[in-house]
Write a protein that holds these residues in place. Structure first.
Motif, PDB file in Angstrom:
ATOM      1  N   VAL A 232       0.770  -1.137   0.262  1.00 21.47           N
ATOM      2  CA  VAL A 232       0.188   0.173   0.165  1.00 21.47           C
ATOM      3  C   VAL A 232       1.070   1.397   0.297  1.00 21.47           C
ATOM      4  CG1 VAL A 232      -1.768   1.282   0.755  1.00 21.47           C
ATOM      5  CG2 VAL A 232      -1.604  -1.000   1.520  1.00 21.47           C
ATOM      6  N   VAL A 233       2.308   1.462   0.786  1.00 21.00           N
ATOM      7  CA  VAL A 233       2.720   2.325   1.078  1.00 21.00           C
ATOM      8  C   VAL A 233       3.775   3.131  -0.412  1.00 21.00           C
ATOM      9  CG1 VAL A 233       5.148   3.666   1.801  1.00 21.00           C
ATOM     10  CG2 VAL A 233       2.978   2.061   3.471  1.00 21.00           C
ATOM     11  N   MET A 234       3.953   1.439  -0.877  1.00 23.87           N
ATOM     12  CA  MET A 234       5.089   1.625  -2.503  1.00 23.87           C
ATOM     13  C   MET A 234       3.758   2.132  -2.992  1.00 23.87           C
ATOM     14  SD  MET A 234       8.131   1.378  -2.196  1.00 23.87           S
ATOM     15  CE  MET A 234       8.312   0.650  -3.602  1.00 23.87           C
ATOM     16  N   SER A 235       2.613   1.783  -3.762  1.00 18.40           N
ATOM     17  CA  SER A 235       2.039   2.079  -4.257  1.00 18.40           C
ATOM     18  C   SER A 235       1.441   3.427  -4.047  1.00 18.40           C
ATOM     19  CB  SER A 235       0.517   1.210  -4.291  1.00 18.40           C
ATOM     20  OG  SER A 235      -0.552   1.197  -3.131  1.00 18.40           O
ATOM     21  N   ASN A 236       1.422   4.243  -2.527  1.00 20.14           N
ATOM     22  CA  ASN A 236       1.489   6.167  -2.666  1.00 20.14           C
ATOM     23  C   ASN A 236       2.896   6.294  -3.465  1.00 20.14           C
ATOM     24  OD1 ASN A 236      -1.191   5.057  -1.228  1.00 20.14           O
ATOM     25  ND2 ASN A 236      -0.011   5.476   0.663  1.00 20.14           N
ATOM     26  N   VAL A 237       3.432   5.877  -3.175  1.00 19.25           N
ATOM     27  CA  VAL A 237       5.277   6.013  -3.139  1.00 19.25           C
ATOM     28  C   VAL A 237       4.830   6.537  -5.219  1.00 19.25           C
ATOM     29  CG1 VAL A 237       7.110   6.275  -4.279  1.00 19.25           C
ATOM     30  CG2 VAL A 237       5.785   6.313  -2.088  1.00 19.25           C
ATOM     31  N   LEU A 238       3.985   5.274  -6.091  1.00 22.46           N
ATOM     32  CA  LEU A 238       3.790   5.587  -7.424  1.00 22.46           C
ATOM     33  C   LEU A 238       3.099   6.484  -7.793  1.00 22.46           C
ATOM     34  CD1 LEU A 238       4.409   1.518  -7.700  1.00 22.46           C
ATOM     35  CD2 LEU A 238       5.479   2.819  -8.322  1.00 22.46           C
ATOM     36  N   MET A 239       1.539   6.436  -7.300  1.00 21.05           N
ATOM     37  CA  MET A 239       1.208   7.505  -7.463  1.00 21.05           C
ATOM     38  C   MET A 239       1.663   8.774  -7.169  1.00 21.05           C
ATOM     39  SD  MET A 239      -1.244   5.918  -8.684  1.00 21.05           S
ATOM     40  CE  MET A 239      -3.244   7.038  -8.493  1.00 21.05           C
ATOM     41  N   THR A 240       1.964   9.268  -6.272  1.00 18.66           N
ATOM     42  CA  THR A 240       2.494  10.549  -6.481  1.00 18.66           C
ATOM     43  C   THR A 240       3.695  10.866  -7.163  1.00 18.66           C
ATOM     44  OG1 THR A 240       2.788  10.063  -4.094  1.00 18.66           O
ATOM     45  CG2 THR A 240       4.216  12.024  -5.368  1.00 18.66           C
ATOM     46  N   ASN A 241       4.419   9.574  -7.619  1.00 14.82           N
ATOM     47  CA  ASN A 241       5.057   9.689  -9.439  1.00 14.82           C
ATOM     48  C   ASN A 241       4.408   9.915 -10.361  1.00 14.82           C
ATOM     49  OD1 ASN A 241       7.535   9.854  -7.833  1.00 14.82           O
ATOM     50  ND2 ASN A 241       7.741   7.860  -7.567  1.00 14.82           N
TER      51      ASN A 241
ATOM     52  N   GLU B  70      11.588  -0.288   4.616  1.00 12.28           N
ATOM     53  CA  GLU B  70      12.579  -0.901   5.340  1.00 12.28           C
ATOM     54  C   GLU B  70      10.605  -1.473   6.129  1.00 12.28           C
ATOM     55  OE1 GLU B  70      14.415   2.364   7.256  1.00 12.28           O
ATOM     56  OE2 GLU B  70      15.508   2.835   6.316  1.00 12.28           O
ATOM     57  N   PHE B  71      10.116  -0.365   6.469  1.00 14.95           N
ATOM     58  CA  PHE B  71       8.273  -0.491   6.562  1.00 14.95           C
ATOM     59  C   PHE B  71       8.317  -2.173   6.193  1.00 14.95           C
ATOM     60  CE2 PHE B  71       3.741  -0.819   6.445  1.00 14.95           C
ATOM     61  CZ  PHE B  71       3.727  -0.703   8.198  1.00 14.95           C
ATOM     62  N   LYS B  72       8.236  -2.632   4.548  1.00 15.71           N
ATOM     63  CA  LYS B  72       7.947  -3.798   4.159  1.00 15.71           C
ATOM     64  C   LYS B  72       8.721  -4.644   4.706  1.00 15.71           C
ATOM     65  CE  LYS B  72       7.013  -6.451   0.318  1.00 15.71           C
ATOM     66  NZ  LYS B  72       8.084  -6.129  -1.208  1.00 15.71           N
ATOM     67  N   ASP B  73       9.723  -4.693   4.953  1.00  9.11           N
ATOM     68  CA  ASP B  73      11.096  -5.563   5.746  1.00  9.11           C
ATOM     69  C   ASP B  73      11.211  -5.770   7.060  1.00  9.11           C
ATOM     70  OD1 ASP B  73      11.704  -5.355   2.774  1.00  9.11           O
ATOM     71  OD2 ASP B  73      13.829  -3.827   2.738  1.00  9.11           O
ATOM     72  N   THR B  74      10.689  -4.380   7.196  1.00 11.77           N
ATOM     73  CA  THR B  74      10.341  -5.225   9.102  1.00 11.77           C
ATOM     74  C   THR B  74       8.946  -5.663   9.506  1.00 11.77           C
ATOM     75  OG1 THR B  74      11.560  -3.039   9.194  1.00 11.77           O
ATOM     76  CG2 THR B  74      10.791  -3.241  11.178  1.00 11.77           C
ATOM     77  N   PHE B  75       7.754  -5.447   8.837  1.00 13.81           N
ATOM     78  CA  PHE B  75       6.478  -5.598   8.953  1.00 13.81           C
ATOM     79  C   PHE B  75       5.844  -7.120   8.590  1.00 13.81           C
ATOM     80  CE2 PHE B  75       7.376  -1.043  11.233  1.00 13.81           C
ATOM     81  CZ  PHE B  75       7.210  -2.118  12.218  1.00 13.81           C
ATOM     82  N   GLU B  76       6.053  -6.927   6.861  1.00 11.11           N
ATOM     83  CA  GLU B  76       6.520  -7.794   6.194  1.00 11.11           C
ATOM     84  C   GLU B  76       5.806  -9.203   6.441  1.00 11.11           C
ATOM     85  OE1 GLU B  76       4.566  -8.308   1.547  1.00 11.11           O
ATOM     86  OE2 GLU B  76       6.429  -8.561   1.897  1.00 11.11           O
ATOM     87  N   GLY B  77       5.101 -10.011   7.188  1.00 11.89           N
ATOM     88  CA  GLY B  77       4.915 -11.220   7.541  1.00 11.89           C
ATOM     89  C   GLY B  77       5.598 -11.157   8.717  1.00 11.89           C
ATOM     90  N   HIS B  78       5.515 -10.457   9.907  1.00 14.35           N
ATOM     91  CA  HIS B  78       6.629 -10.322  11.359  1.00 14.35           C
ATOM     92  C   HIS B  78       5.763  -9.861  11.859  1.00 14.35           C
ATOM     93  CE1 HIS B  78      10.075 -12.010   9.433  1.00 14.35           C
ATOM     94  NE2 HIS B  78      10.132 -11.012   8.788  1.00 14.35           N
ATOM     95  N   LEU B  79       4.700  -9.277  12.346  1.00 10.83           N
ATOM     96  CA  LEU B  79       3.596  -8.084  12.255  1.00 10.83           C
ATOM     97  C   LEU B  79       3.232  -9.206  13.820  1.00 10.83           C
ATOM     98  CD1 LEU B  79       2.108  -5.530  12.794  1.00 10.83           C
ATOM     99  CD2 LEU B  79       0.034  -6.043  11.641  1.00 10.83           C
ATOM    100  N   VAL B  80       2.955 -10.410  13.679  1.00  8.45           N
ATOM    101  CA  VAL B  80       2.445 -10.744  14.590  1.00  8.45           C
ATOM    102  C   VAL B  80       3.635 -11.078  15.751  1.00  8.45           C
ATOM    103  CG1 VAL B  80       2.337 -13.119  16.001  1.00  8.45           C
ATOM    104  CG2 VAL B  80       1.515 -12.588  13.820  1.00  8.45           C
ATOM    105  N   ASP B  81       5.015 -10.819  15.598  1.00  9.14           N
ATOM    106  CA  ASP B  81       6.131 -10.466  16.261  1.00  9.14           C
ATOM    107  C   ASP B  81       5.698  -9.433  16.732  1.00  9.14           C
ATOM    108  OD1 ASP B  81       6.168 -13.570  16.404  1.00  9.14           O
ATOM    109  OD2 ASP B  81       8.343 -13.011  14.462  1.00  9.14           O
TER     110      ASP B  81
ATOM    111  N   THR C   1       2.862   3.409  14.556  1.00  4.70           N
ATOM    112  CA  THR C   1       3.802   4.947  14.271  1.00  4.70           C
ATOM    113  C   THR C   1       4.417   4.933  12.718  1.00  4.70           C
ATOM    114  OG1 THR C   1       3.108   4.435  16.469  1.00  4.70           O
ATOM    115  CG2 THR C   1       4.924   5.828  15.544  1.00  4.70           C
ATOM    116  N   ALA C   2       5.094   3.679  12.347  1.00  7.61           N
ATOM    117  CA  ALA C   2       5.790   4.096  11.602  1.00  7.61           C
ATOM    118  C   ALA C   2       5.685   4.155   9.938  1.00  7.61           C
ATOM    119  CB  ALA C   2       7.035   2.301  11.267  1.00  7.61           C
ATOM    120  N   TYR C   3       4.093   3.653  10.203  1.00  7.22           N
ATOM    121  CA  TYR C   3       3.057   4.013   8.754  1.00  7.22           C
ATOM    122  C   TYR C   3       2.574   5.849   8.474  1.00  7.22           C
ATOM    123  CZ  TYR C   3      -0.061   4.271   5.067  1.00  7.22           C
ATOM    124  OH  TYR C   3      -1.035   4.598   4.347  1.00  7.22           O
ATOM    125  N   GLU C   4       1.794   5.861   9.875  1.00  6.31           N
ATOM    126  CA  GLU C   4       1.815   7.037  10.362  1.00  6.31           C
ATOM    127  C   GLU C   4       2.911   8.051   9.586  1.00  6.31           C
ATOM    128  OE1 GLU C   4      -0.462   9.818  13.343  1.00  6.31           O
ATOM    129  OE2 GLU C   4       1.327   8.427  13.652  1.00  6.31           O
TER     130      GLU C   4
END
Length: 101
Positions: free
Chosen positions: A1-10, A64-75, A83-86
């Protein structure tokens, strides 16, 4: 979702630049139009290099957000993720707000 926001901005960036030029032309030909002080956004012009620098920083933070949280949100803490997304969304919103004027 965040990357698509960056792409939409571009994708919207060239259109917003054209709109900005048109508004500046209209403002210079009609002294009755209001003048807005946009210095609070931190950019001198719609072509300011700071915009590209901030977009690159947002792109890196998104990765960094994707690497940190994708598939690891349980942890990880949901609060930490939100907060990071905000922070990313706020920086992207600042650029979008400036470009919309």
């Amino acid at each position: 979702v965040v990357m698509s926001n960056v792409l939409m901005t571009n994708l919207w960036f060239p259109l917003l630049l054209i709109l900005s030029v048109v508004v500046n032309i209209m403002a210079s030909t009609s002294p009755d139009l209001p003048r807005w002080d946009l210095s609070r956004f931190g950019f001198e012009t719609p072509f300011d290099a700071k915009i590209d620098e901030q977009l690159e920083a947002i792109k890196e933070k998104s990765k960094e957000f994707k690497d940190t949280f994708e598939g690891h949100l349980v942890d990880k803490s949901l609060l930490e993720a939100v907060t990071a997304y905000e922070k990313i969304a706020s920086q992207l919103g600042l650029i979008g707000s400036y470009m919309s004027f």
